[in-house]
Design an enzyme around this catalytic site. Structure first.
Site, mmCIF file in Angstrom:
data_model
loop_
_atom_site.group_PDB
_atom_site.id
_atom_site.type_symbol
_atom_site.label_atom_id
_atom_site.label_comp_id
_atom_site.label_asym_id
_atom_site.label_seq_id
_atom_site.Cartn_x
_atom_site.Cartn_y
_atom_site.Cartn_z
ATOM 1 N N ASN A 85 -3.031 0.939 5.790
ATOM 2 C CA ASN A 85 -3.127 0.520 4.378
ATOM 3 C C ASN A 85 -4.548 0.666 3.859
ATOM 4 O OD1 ASN A 85 -4.101 -1.648 5.948
ATOM 5 N ND2 ASN A 85 -3.655 -3.117 4.326
ATOM 6 N N ALA A 120 -4.697 2.778 -0.473
ATOM 7 C CA ALA A 120 -4.364 2.063 -1.711
ATOM 8 C C ALA A 120 -4.941 0.654 -1.717
ATOM 9 C CB ALA A 120 -2.851 2.023 -1.915
ATOM 10 N N ASP A 121 -4.732 -0.103 -0.661
ATOM 11 C CA ASP A 121 -5.205 -1.487 -0.631
ATOM 12 C C ASP A 121 -6.723 -1.572 -0.732
ATOM 13 O OD1 ASP A 121 -2.742 -2.650 -0.511
ATOM 14 O OD2 ASP A 121 -2.895 -3.345 1.562
ATOM 15 N N PHE A 122 -7.405 -0.852 0.146
ATOM 16 C CA PHE A 122 -8.849 -1.055 0.263
ATOM 17 C C PHE A 122 -9.674 -0.091 -0.582
ATOM 18 C CE2 PHE A 122 -7.096 -2.957 4.152
ATOM 19 C CZ PHE A 122 -7.587 -4.244 3.981
ATOM 20 N N ASP A 147 0.811 -1.211 0.000
ATOM 21 C CA ASP A 147 0.000 0.000 0.000
ATOM 22 C C ASP A 147 0.852 1.271 0.000
ATOM 23 O OD1 ASP A 147 -2.983 1.139 1.129
ATOM 24 O OD2 ASP A 147 -1.241 2.265 1.775
#
Length: 384
Positions: free
Chosen positions: A159, A162-164, A134
């Site tokens: 995170n 970007a990740d979620f 992330d």
């Protein structure tokens, strides 16, 4: 009873962590049947299952264990994917192709299949073949450079972005777009998502605002990034915190009134940035005079935009009910139980997957399926 909006949708997810499992969690919570494909394990599909994998985003999902490096395992996955709606690929570019699961070959078998490919970096950029997380995707998107306090290093908020938000949520959005398009064309397609583009899109307003008075200063010196004293977090006497977002003058007036500070004097200096440091110090010292509970009572039912910073433990202990993010009134998603929003026990490789394969295709162990070296393979019934 009305079915949830995605009831009947069959989704297959290659096991991963964070973004792709979050995408399939959203689909599952709104009625999709989700099957995760895990790596083989000696205890998979036995009477005693292995320990759960690290993935905690498993609500309403099931699992099978498959050796994707074996011809039998690949053949099983190919057979499954020829009869489902959505396939989630969390791997770096080229991995599916190396596993003999290229999108072209899968679409040839199942033209209605939607193949969602979720990578971290852009598939065609300078970082395409690199590993990352992330913070890396956030960094090269430009968004990380705008986050953090003035005079300090850029700060990545766990995170989440970007990740979620830029990854899993955008991937689900892409899947839904492809499902809508399929209703007219009758065809599936490849949906390519990457977290760099996803989080960059989320940062559109911040990026545009750099060229306006709204956000044209250095990191941490703008209205919404910690530069403004009436859009910040303040510590209370008991060590807990209150969040202040009194951007509009009428809300700021109510904040000052609640704090017992000289309203007209401070309002007259509100637009003078040279006075912001002194205003911040006034707010900081005043919040330290009372515990959070007292400030909560003062600002209850007011428009001061001043709220407590509640911990997850506080919310859980108080019985706070977690809910799905979107409520479709005629065909609602599946309610979260009292514990489901707070606890995940994870899921073991092979947990519940045989039942799903039987529901989907009528397959049964020993007749259609067997376990070889900890992974499922499909029996060639033509040889029986």
């Amino acid at each position: 009873m009305t079915k949830p909006p995605l009831a009947g949708l069959r989704v297959v997810e290659l096991a991963g962590l964070a973004p792709a499992p979050f995408a399939s969690l959203l689909l599952a919570d709104y009625g999709a049947s989700v099957l995760r494909i895990d790596r083989p394990h000696p205890l998979a599909h036995g009477s005693i299952l292995p320990e759960p994998t690290p993935d905690l985003l498993v609500r309403r999902k099931s699992s099978i264990a498959v050796d994707l490096k074996s011809p039998g395992g690949v053949a099983l996955v190919q057979s499954i994917l020829s009869q489902v709606d959505v396939f989630l690929d969390p791997f770096r570019p080229g991995v599916l192709e190396a596993l003999s699961l290229s999108p072209d070959s899968l679409l040839a078998r199942n033209p209605r299949l939607i193949i969602a490919r979720l990578t971290g970096f852009r598939r065609d950029g300078p970082y395409a073949s690199m590993a990352g997380h992330d913070i890396n995707y956030l960094a090269v998107s430009g968004v990380l450079s705008q986050l953090g306090r003035s005079g300090e290093v850029p700060y990545a908020p766990a995170n989440i972005l970007a990740d979620f938000a830029g990854g899993g949520l955008m991937c689900t959005f892409g899947v839904l777009l492809a499902l809508i398009e399929r209703t007219t064309s009758g065809k599936g397609q490849v949906v390519e998502n990457n977290m760099v583009d996803g989080v960059s899109y989320l940062g559109s307003m911040m990026r545009f605002a750099r060229k306006t008075m709204f956000w044209n200063r250095s990191r941490g010196e703008n209205l919404l990034d910690g530069g403004c004293p009436w859009y910040d977090v303040y510590e209370c006497k008991d060590g807990s915190y209150m969040a202040v977002g009194a951007l509009e003058p009428q809300f700021f007036r109510q904040l000052l009134q609640g704090l017992g500070l000289p309203v007209e004097d401070i309002l007259s200096r509100r637009d003078d940035r040279a006075a912001w440091a002194k205003i911040r110090d006034l707010l900081r010292r005043r919040f330290l005079e009372k515990p959070r509970k007292a400030w909560e009572e003062i600002f209850a039912d007011s428009d001061a935009c001043c709220t407590p910073v509640l911990s997850q433990r506080e919310l859980e202990d108080a019985g706070y009910q977690q809910r799905l993010p979107t409520h479709t009134k005629r065909s609602p998603g599946l309610d979260l139980g009292v514990e489901e929003g707070w606890l995940s026990d994870g899921m073991s490789a092979g947990e519940g997957g045989l039942e799903v394969l039987h529901q989907w295709f009528g397959w049964k162990m020993q007749r259609h399926l067997k376990v070889v070296n900890g992974g499922l393979i499909k029996i060639d019934t033509a040889m029986l």
